[in-house]
Design an enzyme around this catalytic site. Structure first.
Site: not given
Lengths: 671, 510
Positions: A200, A235, A275, A288, A290
């Site tokens: 992406e 990350n 998120e 996304e 979680n």
């Protein structure tokens, strides 16, 4: 309400869940692998069940074993924590078959949100704003490059089943895209048993903002404000806070409402996190969801006053949420630092071993400041190579962001960990970084502010007099005791020596004591530096203490103290420096001593951490350019690529794939 | 009168100038301090009283009659370290290269006799070029006189040598007979014959550093007990060592105020010994957590690392610590470890320093290298040293105590006063696996049977209770209470009275 629950996890999160269960009067069952026999969560629980060998794949990830443990102990429900089985839809299904409740969302929600590609489709349908990208499965590196070109670089390659930074790579060009595709795929396969990846658009200067949602089985969903987790290293989140310095009330409401809409679309019925990536202008895109409790949930708990684990247990038991959106308030500011077993001075490589010393700062509330330390270890615990290297989550809460950060810095200064390497020096440095304090964040923060990695911070002008004063204060106490040794030539005068010189790194700093008396507690008036104004120094330090806590002038400080020959290594606010206190004459003679260069190890590639050699990429006699891969070593499930630091020729290769190496073992020798 | 006083000042300042500014500069350029500068680092400020400053040599051969410098290459006198009296001599490399003449030796002997007579430690700082060749046999005689005083003082007063430059030939044997030798890295070396002679005789080509540098003597040869980064660090660490030592073999133990509570509990010690009996752990952690303030002065830290020796304090009073180190060679006793610990135990016994022994020993190291090297005799040294020692002896077995090594490590049978074991202790002739392989040789083909036998043996002997039932172990203690138990035992033993039968001296297997 349940009478007994099982926690299908380990470490700090298992301890965290047990604490709340206890508070609610629920009995707890811990599960453990061979490596966790003496672990804290096992000791804390009312009952314990052994579930297999250390490797998670043979213990904590085995659904059958957990189900058996429930049946064996009569646990009515299971809290999965985070990681392990927490986001496997098959797990709640298997539990349900035996009539055991899963303390988490329904399996359909997990399935829908657990797959990053699926979840984006849901988000689109629920009108949640999303990042441009390719949602299908990518077949090859060429395919990845083709898509990347379409979207335009930079792009991000991610594991479909991933999380926590594993199997995630950013690519700025075709070559990196190819490499990233392969690495992501391999890591995804190794970590999640699912090698699908997707690509992406990568947003420049992005900030990581997430919304905590909470739903029940009666169709109610609320959002509990946001958390910002932009301080990340590769990350992996390092520092989190709630609320976010970026977000205003309107954005918060917009993000919150979109999150609630998404949660409702999948009938979400537990605690979950949506998120987002946000740019500096508060545009936000769904990343996304979680479907579990997040590692950083404590910051939300401290600003909302809501115990998320308690809420998860209650809604799992079928209770309706006892509050509505309008009841949710955010009070003050909370900051969390993740304390990892990694060496910040050696490129953050994992460090394993025994916690020879582990003394976290005192927890609790003092005035408006709250300190909380979520941990799963005690002094003497083993940090093993089998699991996540996180040791603790230190959380502080204060009325304002700056007060929370100040409290965090103080708490980090007082955090004693010996036996392994840890990232506290780095965390302290971060908390003192002006850009962090101003809240000008992006997920590139660490890369931008520490482009060459993290090195030992030099003593700055502000710290110098404080550390010199502390060093003299300690020496006065040490020296005083020796005056009382038997067999003296003449009785001790009892006078305090007035003139001292402190060597800090390469500086010799004269210190004059004007007044004082060697006693515990100690109080001295002294001047640091030629002709400086006197300051008052107060401390209760006694020989052997690992922390010097005291007041120097206006400043109240905590300094870590570790003995070295004729001095002490002092650590304070990310600074680490050896202090030696001498008489002026000895200092003068000491200054004549030559500086010795450390031995040259640049001719060797040393194993940077204990680990397993995966591949050796070069052969003897090969010429290698700087930056090329020499070998890959795996530790703590992470593959670490060891690259040539300069152009060189390989003289001898001393290790082969499959070798298990100790730290500093020689992998190869160069010409 | 004024002129006479001025003359004294003039003579003094000439003597203090040593070999002159140029030589002093050269000394500094080599990264070394001068003799008097070293003394300033070692002693309390202004505590040094020099004697024999005006001594000059009496040699007239080879033009030496023309060249005389007061002091003659060695500075001697007395002073204090944290108020306590010490005697010291420092070779002055700026004066005749610190070489030993008849008068130079006479100064050393005079000081050695004062130290012995007055029962105070003597410290020698070495940085010299050996015998003054111009004097020939007179210098050799001088050496002999010095050696004799070293021997007579041994076991009466602590003798410490610090090698801070060259130390070769006859010079090496005086330090060799003292209790401790420390070296300065990169600037000091010690050997009997130098690289030139080595090359002539054996054709070997070596540098001084390779032949006798600090690294050689602290790791390989074990001649030295420790090495330091530079002159100042070495001298300040000698101060630290002296603080641990009694002034002589009849003086009380030095005692300082300790703020560290004797009953401090260390919960983490309960998990120090790993579940897996083959997994090592760091015995140093136990030492640092048991002793006062984690302060441990290690002796021979880089040699025979499978055993740890050093000084520490309990309730402010000095103790000697000996401990097997499972991190290195599983803590096995070999030739080097036995010799290292034996000498340390004997030092402690000489000076009434109680000995605390931590045991985790799988036995003696097997193999031809060890047997050919005389492991029997060298192992016997440690056994002998422990057995003859009359100081308080406290032993804590943390894990393995197998075979003869169990007896050696300060066991009850060789007059251990208080012998404790942790619940993880295994006191047995050998490990279960080895024992079963001997006892059930006929069943070796059947792994199932062997596993069962091993478990039987393990259950029967792999614990401290078999020994405790016989009184070989006084008590099985919780690891976390180790400090308080040792502190209490040391208090109980403070008035221990024990004498060996009269003898001229014993005959330890050298």
């Amino acid at each position: 309400m349940f009478k007994k629950i099982l926690i299908a996890n380990r470490g700090e999160i298992a301890c965290r869940v047990i604490k709340t269960a206890r508070k609610m009067g629920i009995r707890t069952v811990a599960v453990y692998s061979d490596a966790d026999r003496d672990a804290v969560h096992v000791e804390m629980a009312d009952e314990r069940v052994h579930i297999g060998p250390p490797a998670a794949a043979q213990s904590y990830l085995l659904i059958d074993k957990i189900v058996d443990a429930c049946l064996q102990t009569g646990a009515e429900a299971v809290h999965p924590g985070y990681g392990f089985l927490s986001e496997r839809a098959a797990f709640p299904v298997a539990l349900a078959e035996k009539g055991i409740v899963f303390i988490g969302p329904n399996p359909r929600a997990i399935e829908a949100m657990g797959d990053k590609i699926e979840s984006k489709k849901f988000a689109n349908a629920a009108s949640v704003s999303t990042v441009p990208g390719f949602l299908g499965t990518i077949e090859s590196a060429d395919h990845a490059v083709e898509i990347a070109r379409e979207i335009g670089y930079p792009v991000m390659i991610k594991a479909s089943a991933g999380g926590g930074g594993k199997g995630m790579r950013i690519a700025w060009n075709d070559a990196e895209c190819r490499e990233g595709y392969t690495l992501s795929k391999n890591e995804a396969a190794a970590s999640f048993g699912d090698d699908r990846v997707f690509v992406e658009k990568f947003i420049v200067d992005p900030r990581h903002i997430e919304i905590q949602v909470l739903g029940d089985k009666h169709g109610n969903v609320v959002y509990l404000g946001e958390r910002e987790c932009s301080i990340q290293r590769r990350n992996q989140k390092v520092i989190e806070e709630a609320p976010s310095p970026l977000i205003d009330a309107a954005t918060r409401a917009a993000m919150g409402e979109q999150s609630v809409a998404l949660a409702k679309a999948v009938a979400y019925d537990s605690a979950g996190t949506v998120e987002f990536v946000a740019d500096q202008n508060r545009n936000f895109y769904f990343l996304e969801m979680n479907t579990r409790l997040q590692v950083e949930h404590p910051v939300t708990e401290l600003v909302t006053g809501i115990d998320l684990v308690e809420q998860m247990i209650r809604v799992a038991a079928g209770e309706e949420l006892s509050f509505r959106q309008k009841d949710v308030t955010l009070t003050g500011w909370a900051v969390e630092s993740r304390i990892y077993a990694e060496d910040p001075f050696r490129n953050f490589l994992p460090s394993i071993g025994r916690l020879v010393r582990y003394r976290p700062p005192e927890e609790g509330s003092d005035g408006e400041i709250t300190v909380r330390n979520d941990t799963g270890v005690v002094e003497g615990s083993e940090i093993s190579m089998f699991y996540d290297p996180m040791i603790a989550k230190l959380v502080t809460h204060g009325p304002t962001r700056l007060e929370a950060i100040e409290a965090q810095s103080d708490a980090l200064d007082a955090f004693v960990i010996d036996g392994i390497q840890h990232n506290i020096p780095f965390l302290t440095s971060l908390h003192h970084h002006p850009r962090w304090r101003e809240g000008r964040l992006s997920t590139g923060f660490i890369r931008e502010e520490y482009p060459d990695g993290f090195g030992v911070r030099a003593v700055d002008a502000a710290a110098k007099p404080l550390l010199a004063a502390a060093a003299v204060a300690m020496e006065v106490i040490r020296q005083d005791r020796l005056e009382a040794l038997p067999g003296r030539l003449r009785p001790a005068s009892g006078d305090l020596r007035k003139d001292w010189v402190v060597r800090l790194d390469k500086d010799y700093i004269p210190v004059t004591i004007h007044e004082g008396f060697a006693a515990i507690p100690l109080e001295l008036d002294l001047s640091v530096g030629e002709g400086a104004a006197p300051v008052n120094v107060v401390s209760r330090w006694q020989p052997g203490d690992l922390l010097w806590t005291g007041i120097v002038g206006e400043e109240s400080l905590t300094v870590q103290v570790r003995p070295v020959p004729n001095g002490a290594e002092l650590r304070y606010r990310g600074i680490s420096v050896v202090a030696k206190v001498m008489t002026p004459r000895v200092a003068k003679l000491e200054a004549l001593m030559p500086e010795k260069a450390p031995p040259d190890t640049s001719r060797f590639l040393l194993c940077p951490m204990p680990g397993l050699v995966v591949t050796i990429e070069v052969v003897e006699g090969q010429e290698v350019k700087a930056g090329e891969t020499l070998a890959v070593v795996e530790a703590m499930k992470m593959q670490n690529v060891l690259r040539a630091e300069r152009d060189l020729t390989v003289k001898a290769v001393k290790a082969k794939p499959g070798d298990s190496l100790a730290v500093d073992a020689v992998i190869m020798e160069f010409e | 009168m004024k002129e006479i006083l001025a003359e004294l000042e003039r003579r003094r300042s000439t003597a203090r100038a040593g070999g002159g500014a140029k030589r002093v500069e050269a000394q500094h350029a080599r990264g070394k301090l001068t003799a008097r500068e070293r003394i300033e680092c070692l002693l309390d400020e202004r505590s040094f009283e020099e004697i024999d400053i005006y001594v000059e040599h009496r040699c007239t051969d080879f033009g030496m009659g023309e060249s005389k410098i007061p002091g003659d290459g060695v500075v001697i006198g007395s002073g204090t370290i944290n108020g306590r009296i010490v005697y010291l001599f420092a070779k002055d490399f700026t004066v005749f290269g610190g070489s030993l003449s008849e008068t130079h030796a006479a100064k050393m002997v005079k000081l050695q006799e004062m130290a012995l007579k007055n029962r105070a430690p003597i410290i020698g700082l070495f940085d010299a070029g050996g015998a003054r060749i111009q004097e020939g046999v007179a210098a050799l005689g001088g050496y002999g006189e010095v050696f004799l005083r070293n021997v007579l003082s041994s076991g009466v007063i602590p003798q410490i040598s610090v090698i801070m430059g060259p130390c070769a030939g006859g010079d090496v044997y005086s330090p060799a007979m003292t209790d401790f030798i420390f070296m300065v890295r990169d600037t000091s070396y010690m050997f009997v014959t130098g690289p030139d002679v080595v090359k002539t005789v054996t054709n070997e080509i070596v540098t001084s550093e390779e032949l006798g540098g600090a690294s050689v003597h602290t790791t390989k040869s074990s001649v030295a007990d420790g090495s330091f980064e530079n002159d100042v660090e070495a001298l300040l660490q000698v101060r630290r060592l002296v603080d641990f030592l009694p002034a002589n073999n009849q003086a009380p133990l030095p005692e300082i105020v300790s703020h560290d509570l004797p009953d401090r509990v260390e919960r983490s010690l309960d998990t120090l010994v790993p579940d897996n009996p083959n997994k090592p752990y760091d015995m140093k952690e136990l030492i640092l957590k048991v002793v006062d303030e984690g302060d441990f002065f290690e002796i021979q830290g880089n040699h025979a690392k499978n055993i740890l020796c050093g000084f520490a304090r309990m309730e402010g009073r000095t103790v000697g610590i000996v401990a097997n180190q499972p991190m290195v060679l599983a803590g096995v006793l070999d030739i080097d470890a036995s010799k290292k610990a034996a000498r340390f135990v004997r030092f402690c016994d000489c000076f009434n320093i109680p000995i605390v022994t931590f045991v985790d020993v799988p036995g003696f190291l097997p193999g031809t290298a060890q047997e050919y090297g005389g492991l029997i005799k060298h192992g016997a040294k440690l056994l002998f040293a422990y057995a003859e020692a009359t100081v308080p002896k406290i032993t804590v077995i943390t894990r393995k105590a197998y075979g003869g090594a169990y007896d050696v490590m300060s066991s009850k049978h060789i007059r251990g006063d208080v012998n404790y074991a942790w619940p993880t202790a295994e006191i047995a002739v050998m490990g279960a696996k080895g024992a079963v392989e001997i006892l059930y040789r006929s069943e070796l083909g059947d792994p199932e049977k062997i596993a069962k036998r091993t478990k039987e043996y393990q259950d029967r002997f792999a614990n401290p209770f078999v020994a405790a039932e016989r009184g070989y172990i006084d008590d099985v203690i919780m690891p976390h209470s180790t400090r308080s138990r040792i502190a209490r035992a040391l208090r109980l033993l403070r008035n221990k009275q024990l004498e060996n039968p009269w003898k001229k001296h014993d005959n330890i297997p050298l």
